[in-house]
Design an enzyme around this catalytic site. Structure first.
Site, PDB file in Angstrom:
ATOM      1  N   ARG A   1      -7.066  10.465  -7.005  1.00 17.48           N
ATOM      2  CA  ARG A   1      -8.274   9.752  -6.589  1.00 17.48           C
ATOM      3  C   ARG A   1      -9.523  10.593  -6.843  1.00 17.48           C
ATOM      4  NH1 ARG A   1     -12.016   7.124  -4.793  1.00 17.48           N
ATOM      5  NH2 ARG A   1     -12.155   5.950  -2.857  1.00 17.48           N
TER       6      ARG A   1
ATOM      7  N   ARG B   1       0.818  -1.224   0.000  1.00 18.61           N
ATOM      8  CA  ARG B   1       0.000   0.000   0.000  1.00 18.61           C
ATOM      9  C   ARG B   1       0.849   1.270   0.000  1.00 18.61           C
ATOM     10  NH1 ARG B   1      -5.573  -0.538   1.731  1.00 18.61           N
ATOM     11  NH2 ARG B   1      -6.237  -2.323   0.550  1.00 18.61           N
TER      12      ARG B   1
ATOM     13  N   ASP C   1      -6.588  -3.778  -7.482  1.00 17.05           N
ATOM     14  CA  ASP C   1      -7.097  -4.309  -6.215  1.00 17.05           C
ATOM     15  C   ASP C   1      -7.388  -5.796  -6.361  1.00 17.05           C
ATOM     16  OD1 ASP C   1      -8.137  -3.103  -3.464  1.00 17.05           O
ATOM     17  OD2 ASP C   1      -9.411  -4.799  -4.016  1.00 17.05           O
TER      18      ASP C   1
ATOM     19  N   ARG D   1      -3.666   6.454   0.393  1.00 19.18           N
ATOM     20  CA  ARG D   1      -4.168   7.691   1.011  1.00 19.18           C
ATOM     21  C   ARG D   1      -3.186   8.458   1.884  1.00 19.18           C
ATOM     22  NH1 ARG D   1      -9.639   4.792   2.767  1.00 19.18           N
ATOM     23  NH2 ARG D   1      -7.993   3.333   3.278  1.00 19.18           N
TER      24      ARG D   1
ATOM     25  N   TYR E   1     -14.320 -12.840   0.443  1.00 18.07           N
ATOM     26  CA  TYR E   1     -15.133 -11.661   0.110  1.00 18.07           C
ATOM     27  C   TYR E   1     -16.398 -12.074  -0.633  1.00 18.07           C
ATOM     28  CZ  TYR E   1     -11.677  -8.325   1.740  1.00 18.07           C
ATOM     29  OH  TYR E   1     -10.842  -7.595   2.541  1.00 18.07           O
TER      30      TYR E   1
HETATM   31  C1  LIG Z   1      -7.606  -7.372   1.326  1.00 20.00           C
HETATM   32  C2  LIG Z   1      -7.076  -6.548   0.173  1.00 20.00           C
HETATM   33  C3  LIG Z   1      -7.823  -5.623  -0.610  1.00 20.00           C
HETATM   34  N1  LIG Z   1      -6.958  -5.096  -1.547  1.00 20.00           N
HETATM   35  C4  LIG Z   1      -5.701  -5.621  -1.392  1.00 20.00           C
HETATM   36  C5  LIG Z   1      -5.766  -6.558  -0.347  1.00 20.00           C
HETATM   37  C6  LIG Z   1      -4.618  -7.440   0.097  1.00 20.00           C
HETATM   38  C7  LIG Z   1      -3.663  -6.735   0.974  1.00 20.00           C
HETATM   39  C8  LIG Z   1      -4.214  -6.387   2.330  1.00 20.00           C
HETATM   40  O1  LIG Z   1      -4.485  -7.297   3.104  1.00 20.00           O
HETATM   41  O2  LIG Z   1      -4.381  -5.176   2.569  1.00 20.00           O
HETATM   42  C9  LIG Z   1      -4.509  -5.379  -2.204  1.00 20.00           C
HETATM   43  C10 LIG Z   1      -4.261  -4.038  -2.741  1.00 20.00           C
HETATM   44  N2  LIG Z   1      -5.087  -2.957  -2.756  1.00 20.00           N
HETATM   45  C11 LIG Z   1      -4.472  -1.907  -3.377  1.00 20.00           C
HETATM   46  C12 LIG Z   1      -3.201  -2.363  -3.853  1.00 20.00           C
HETATM   47  C13 LIG Z   1      -2.305  -1.563  -4.797  1.00 20.00           C
HETATM   48  C14 LIG Z   1      -1.091  -0.978  -4.567  1.00 20.00           C
HETATM   49  C15 LIG Z   1      -0.354  -0.846  -3.251  1.00 20.00           C
HETATM   50  O3  LIG Z   1      -0.236  -1.782  -2.451  1.00 20.00           O
HETATM   51  O4  LIG Z   1       0.252   0.253  -3.087  1.00 20.00           O
HETATM   52  C16 LIG Z   1      -3.054  -3.686  -3.426  1.00 20.00           C
HETATM   53  C17 LIG Z   1      -1.864  -4.612  -3.607  1.00 20.00           C
HETATM   54  C18 LIG Z   1      -5.014  -0.568  -3.576  1.00 20.00           C
HETATM   55  C19 LIG Z   1      -6.120  -0.103  -2.707  1.00 20.00           C
HETATM   56  N3  LIG Z   1      -7.281  -0.769  -2.358  1.00 20.00           N
HETATM   57  C20 LIG Z   1      -8.088   0.029  -1.632  1.00 20.00           C
HETATM   58  C21 LIG Z   1      -7.454   1.293  -1.466  1.00 20.00           C
HETATM   59  C22 LIG Z   1      -8.052   2.505  -0.766  1.00 20.00           C
HETATM   60  C23 LIG Z   1      -9.081   3.077  -1.638  1.00 20.00           C
HETATM   61  C24 LIG Z   1      -9.232   4.551  -1.509  1.00 20.00           C
HETATM   62  O5  LIG Z   1      -8.499   5.288  -2.172  1.00 20.00           O
HETATM   63  O6  LIG Z   1     -10.133   4.959  -0.776  1.00 20.00           O
HETATM   64  C25 LIG Z   1      -6.224   1.230  -2.141  1.00 20.00           C
HETATM   65  C26 LIG Z   1      -5.208   2.323  -2.322  1.00 20.00           C
HETATM   66  C27 LIG Z   1      -9.457  -0.339  -1.149  1.00 20.00           C
HETATM   67  C28 LIG Z   1      -9.593  -1.670  -0.512  1.00 20.00           C
HETATM   68  N4  LIG Z   1      -9.285  -2.865  -1.098  1.00 20.00           N
HETATM   69  C29 LIG Z   1      -9.505  -3.892  -0.202  1.00 20.00           C
HETATM   70  C30 LIG Z   1     -10.019  -3.337   0.980  1.00 20.00           C
HETATM   71  C31 LIG Z   1     -10.388  -4.123   2.217  1.00 20.00           C
HETATM   72  C32 LIG Z   1     -10.109  -1.958   0.777  1.00 20.00           C
HETATM   73  C33 LIG Z   1     -10.714  -0.951   1.710  1.00 20.00           C
HETATM   74  C34 LIG Z   1      -9.826  -0.611   2.841  1.00 20.00           C
HETATM   75  C35 LIG Z   1      -9.167   0.689   2.615  1.00 20.00           C
HETATM   76  O7  LIG Z   1      -9.850   1.598   2.137  1.00 20.00           O
HETATM   77  O8  LIG Z   1      -7.974   0.794   2.927  1.00 20.00           O
HETATM   78  C36 LIG Z   1      -9.264  -5.316  -0.502  1.00 20.00           C
END
Ligand SMILES: Cc1c2[nH]c(c1CCC(=O)O)Cc1[nH]c(c(CCC(=O)O)c1C)Cc1[nH]c(c(CCC(=O)O)c1C)Cc1[nH]c(c(C)c1CCC(=O)O)C2
Length: 348
Positions: A40, A27, A77, A31, A153
């Protein structure tokens, strides 16, 4: 001919120690970066953001430009594949992802794999555009969710639950769950192979919900599906290193590392260095595992812990990373200090 530039992170994934230790952070795009928030704001919603290569390319590159990370993780994602499988994924502000659930015994094979792969084509375009803009020494990492984590999920409809609905399938409907996981293995293998084809130099499989499982269930829903996915990727001609990340595997990590066929493992926040070193095959590269909350905290305590981790893994190929993703409240100077600490450290 000019010599092919070295990619330190890729070298580690291929089993070589590098000095300084290469680093990236899960990540790292997200944000905590004001430039991410600006990007975004230009997308209609998070899914659209992921499916718009011009935006996803910038998001992937932002942490490389700001911090000089050795690895660029594709901006996408793990839930995109469920969207491509027709499960109606939505990301709601303050709630997180919401997915249309599968009924008990349901499958995820109604959409042909070829269609799934085609629906995800913006992702491959992002990969190839990032690749052409990345510094020569930076490694481009593609990824997908591992079958169980994605299935969770689809079964629970969202994350952050106690996961008992999904886990009950393992006890009450194991054969049906195996079929569902197999559907995901097949779709995910083709999706990841297409990322490699587009230029991803390593692939990571996020099993974010591998914690707290009885060992027989761990074998059924974590080890076997990851093993099948690795096998399928190799059958499809994928040769790049594969990173497994069974988050929360605890004492079951050695079995995962030995049996799945992954090239390297991601370690989570709770990993115990002495256990890892004793129980994992010698020479297996590890990636991790600073507590994201300590990164958020910063200061001398963070620096001491980083050095402790670097020292702990000085006898095996190591990539510095976090134990889970960067938190949105993380101050940028803390990330900068963490990067400096890793860059300046030398094995004694
Ligand atoms: C479980 C999981 C998800 N997504 C991901 C996982 C596995 C890793 C982990 O356990 O965190 C993987 C993921 N999600 C994202 C990336 C891309 C690049 C990176 O790691 O920098 C990667 C590799 C972007 C993202 N995926 C998400 C965001 C935030 C979205 C936003 O901009 O509001 C980002 C940058 C959204 C997301 N996506 C997911 C959730 C639960 C959420 C909401 C939680 C949150 O908002 O932080 C599912």
């Amino acid at each position: 001919m000019a010599p092919v530039p070295e990619k330190p992170l890729l070298n580690v994934l291929n089993g070589k120690r590098q000095d300084p230790i290469p680093l990236w952070m899960m990540r790292q795009a997200g944000r905590h970066l004001p430039e991410y928030m600006e990007l975004r704001g230009r997308a209609k919603n998070f899914l659209d953001f992921c499916y718009t290569p011009s935006l996803a390319v910038e998001a992937t590159l932002q942490p490389i430009e700001r911090y000089g990370m050795d690895g660029a993780i594709l901006f996408a994602d793990i839930l995109l594949i469920l969207d491509a499988l027709g499960r109606g994924v939505r990301f709601e502000k303050g709630v997180g992802p919401i997915v249309e659930t599968v009924e008990t015994g349901g499958r995820l094979n109604e959409v042909p794999v070829q269609t799934v792969v085609e629906r995800l084509s913006p992702v491959y375009e992002t990969v190839s555009r990032v690749k052409s803009r990345l510094p020569a020494e930076t490694t481009l990492i593609g990824f997908a969710g591992a079958p169980w984590t994605v299935a969770l999920y689809a079964i629970e409809g969202r994350g952050g639950t106690d996961k008992s609905t999904a886990r009950l399938w393992a006890h009450q409907h194991p054969a049906e769950l195996d079929l569902l996981l197999d559907d995901l293995v097949e779709a995910t293998a083709h999706y990841m192979a297409a990322q490699a084809e587009a230029g991803a130099e390593a692939l990571m499989m996020f099993d974010s919900w591998a914690e707290g499982l009885p060992n027989d269930i761990f074998e059924q829903i974590i080890i076997r599906p990851n093993q099948k996915l690795v096998k399928r990727l190799r059958e499809l001609g994928v040769t790049v290193p594969l990173i497994g990340f069974p988050r929360g595997a605890g004492v079951q990590l050695p079995a995962f590392a030995e049996q799945t066929g992954v090239s390297a493992v991601g370690l989570d926040t709770a990993a115990l260095p002495s256990f890892v070193n004793r129980e994992l095959p010698s020479g297996m590269p590890v990636q991790g595992h600073l507590d994201p909350l300590l990164l958020m905290t910063g200061g001398d305590a963070m620096e001491r812990r980083i050095i402790e981790l670097l020292e702990a893994y000085k006898d095996r190929p190591h990539i510095f990373n976090l134990g889970h993703g960067v938190l949105p409240q993380t101050p940028i100077p803390n990330v900068e200090r963490a990067v400096r600490t890793v860059r300046n450290w030398k094995a004694s």
